[in-house]
Write an enzyme that holds these catalytic residues in place. Sequence first.
Site, PDB file in Angstrom:
ATOM      1  N   SER A 153     117.271  -0.093 -67.802  1.00 13.44           N
ATOM      2  CA  SER A 153     116.883  -1.278 -67.041  1.00 13.44           C
ATOM      3  C   SER A 153     115.381  -1.282 -66.836  1.00 13.44           C
ATOM      4  O   SER A 153     114.826  -0.360 -66.220  1.00 13.44           O
ATOM      5  CB  SER A 153     117.587  -1.278 -65.682  1.00 13.44           C
ATOM      6  N   HIS A 161     118.357  -3.699 -70.683  1.00 12.86           N
ATOM      7  CA  HIS A 161     118.857  -4.483 -69.549  1.00 12.86           C
ATOM      8  C   HIS A 161     117.678  -5.144 -68.835  1.00 12.86           C
ATOM      9  O   HIS A 161     116.733  -4.487 -68.410  1.00 12.86           O
ATOM     10  CB  HIS A 161     119.602  -3.544 -68.601  1.00 12.86           C
ATOM     11  N   ASP A 189     116.810  -7.611 -65.671  1.00 11.53           N
ATOM     12  CA  ASP A 189     117.291  -8.186 -64.414  1.00 11.53           C
ATOM     13  C   ASP A 189     116.471  -9.406 -64.027  1.00 11.53           C
ATOM     14  O   ASP A 189     115.264  -9.312 -63.834  1.00 11.53           O
ATOM     15  CB  ASP A 189     117.147  -7.156 -63.284  1.00 11.53           C
ATOM     16  N   MET A 243     115.981 -12.061 -61.095  1.00  7.87           N
ATOM     17  CA  MET A 243     116.301 -12.267 -59.672  1.00  7.87           C
ATOM     18  C   MET A 243     115.552 -13.486 -59.150  1.00  7.87           C
ATOM     19  O   MET A 243     114.379 -13.668 -59.444  1.00  7.87           O
ATOM     20  CB  MET A 243     115.870 -11.044 -58.871  1.00  7.87           C
ATOM     21  N   HIS A 267     120.762 -10.039 -67.192  1.00  8.31           N
ATOM     22  CA  HIS A 267     121.606 -10.081 -65.989  1.00  8.31           C
ATOM     23  C   HIS A 267     121.000 -11.088 -65.013  1.00  8.31           C
ATOM     24  O   HIS A 267     119.961 -10.839 -64.404  1.00  8.31           O
ATOM     25  CB  HIS A 267     121.626  -8.653 -65.392  1.00  8.31           C
ATOM     26  N   MET A 314     120.805 -12.679 -61.755  1.00  7.67           N
ATOM     27  CA  MET A 314     121.136 -12.632 -60.319  1.00  7.67           C
ATOM     28  C   MET A 314     120.528 -13.881 -59.695  1.00  7.67           C
ATOM     29  O   MET A 314     119.471 -13.861 -59.074  1.00  7.67           O
ATOM     30  CB  MET A 314     120.567 -11.348 -59.707  1.00  7.67           C
ATOM     31  N   MET A 332     128.951  -4.312 -60.459  1.00  8.97           N
ATOM     32  CA  MET A 332     127.799  -3.818 -59.692  1.00  8.97           C
ATOM     33  C   MET A 332     128.250  -2.618 -58.862  1.00  8.97           C
ATOM     34  O   MET A 332     129.229  -2.707 -58.115  1.00  8.97           O
ATOM     35  CB  MET A 332     127.245  -4.906 -58.759  1.00  8.97           C
ATOM     36  N   ASP A 341     126.338  -1.019 -63.240  1.00  5.35           N
ATOM     37  CA  ASP A 341     124.906  -1.196 -62.981  1.00  5.35           C
ATOM     38  C   ASP A 341     124.590  -0.810 -61.539  1.00  5.35           C
ATOM     39  O   ASP A 341     125.108  -1.427 -60.596  1.00  5.35           O
ATOM     40  CB  ASP A 341     124.568  -2.684 -63.224  1.00  5.35           C
TER      41      ASP A 341
HETATM   42  C1  DX5 Z   1     120.006  -3.849 -59.339  1.00  2.82           C
HETATM   43  C2  DX5 Z   1     119.804  -4.102 -60.820  1.00  2.82           C
HETATM   44  C3  DX5 Z   1     119.857  -2.895 -61.670  1.00  2.82           C
HETATM   45  C4  DX5 Z   1     118.831  -1.836 -61.403  1.00  2.82           C
HETATM   46  C5  DX5 Z   1     119.513  -0.506 -61.512  1.00  2.82           C
HETATM   47  O1  DX5 Z   1     120.117  -5.070 -58.685  1.00  2.82           O
HETATM   48  O2  DX5 Z   1     120.790  -5.009 -61.291  1.00  2.82           O
HETATM   49  O3  DX5 Z   1     119.860  -3.225 -63.056  1.00  2.82           O
HETATM   50  O4  DX5 Z   1     117.740  -1.876 -62.281  1.00  2.82           O
HETATM   51  O5  DX5 Z   1     118.617   0.470 -61.154  1.00  2.82           O
HETATM   52  P1  DX5 Z   1     119.000   1.986 -60.937  1.00  2.82           P
HETATM   53  O6  DX5 Z   1     119.583   2.492 -62.243  1.00  2.82           O
HETATM   54  O7  DX5 Z   1     117.702   2.601 -60.593  1.00  2.82           O
HETATM   55  O8  DX5 Z   1     120.010   2.034 -59.834  1.00  2.82           O
HETATM   56 ZN    ZN Z   2     121.162  -5.410 -63.544  1.00  2.00          ZN
END
Ligand code: DX5
Ligand code: ZN
Length: 211
Positions: free
Chosen positions: A7, A32, A34, A36, A65, A67, A136, A170
């Site tokens: 990620s 990956h 993210d 947000m 992903h 969010m 999650m 994740d």
């Molecule tokens: C959290 C994200 C993850 C995050 C995971 O909201 O969706 O993808 O990067 O990070 P680690 O592996 O550090 O928990």
């Molecule tokens: Zn994620």
Amino acid sequence: MIKIAPSILAADMLNMGADVQRMIDAGADLLHVDIMDAHFVPNLSYSPALVKALHSRFEIPLDVHLMMDNPEKYADVFCDAGAAYLTVHAEIPADKAELLRRIRARGVKAGLSVKPGTPVEEIRQLLPLCDMVLIMTVEPGFGGQKFQSAMVDKLDKLKAWGYEGLVEMDGGLGMGNIAMLAQHGLDVAVMGTALYRSEDPEKDMRWIHSL
Ligand code: DX5
Ligand code: ZN
């Protein structure tokens, strides 16, 4: 074999290209990303422009992903930007079936994610439309949180129901819990902190691939 999806939330933002290359060289299967929106989660991250830039530079499939409260408005933009997998959340108000179908119609793999408080039973009817289910294992929004082990039940249920798509987890995954998750049949492991802070990500990925 578990697919590994580093990620980039844990990457050095000012050295993104080099930090992505480092994970590709170490054996990553997917990347990956993210997204947000500061509404669905209390944080802001990247835009489609980053996905496009990653897609133009690297061949690794991008696991995006979303969010976001309203991914239905941006799904096409992320498909155009080069997502290979596009995951939306079960908790959004939009029509999930329509959205998953629309993502697939673009030739992109459709994913559906559940937050820790959302039972997998809620998405059971939608499973035939999902190429991937993202469980999650922390509250979404931030990297570096502790893995919630109660979420393993969701993985077990999906496998027991005969779900044939990929199951991804994740949040809080690392060298301390990945062998256990492999035994439960996890298909895709998202790892931010664990890989980006590792002294030897190549060795770690080789071991994970051997599980
Ligand atoms: C959290 C994200 C993850 C995050 C995971 O909201 O969706 O993808 O990067 O990070 P680690 O592996 O550090 O928990
Ligand atoms: Zn994620």
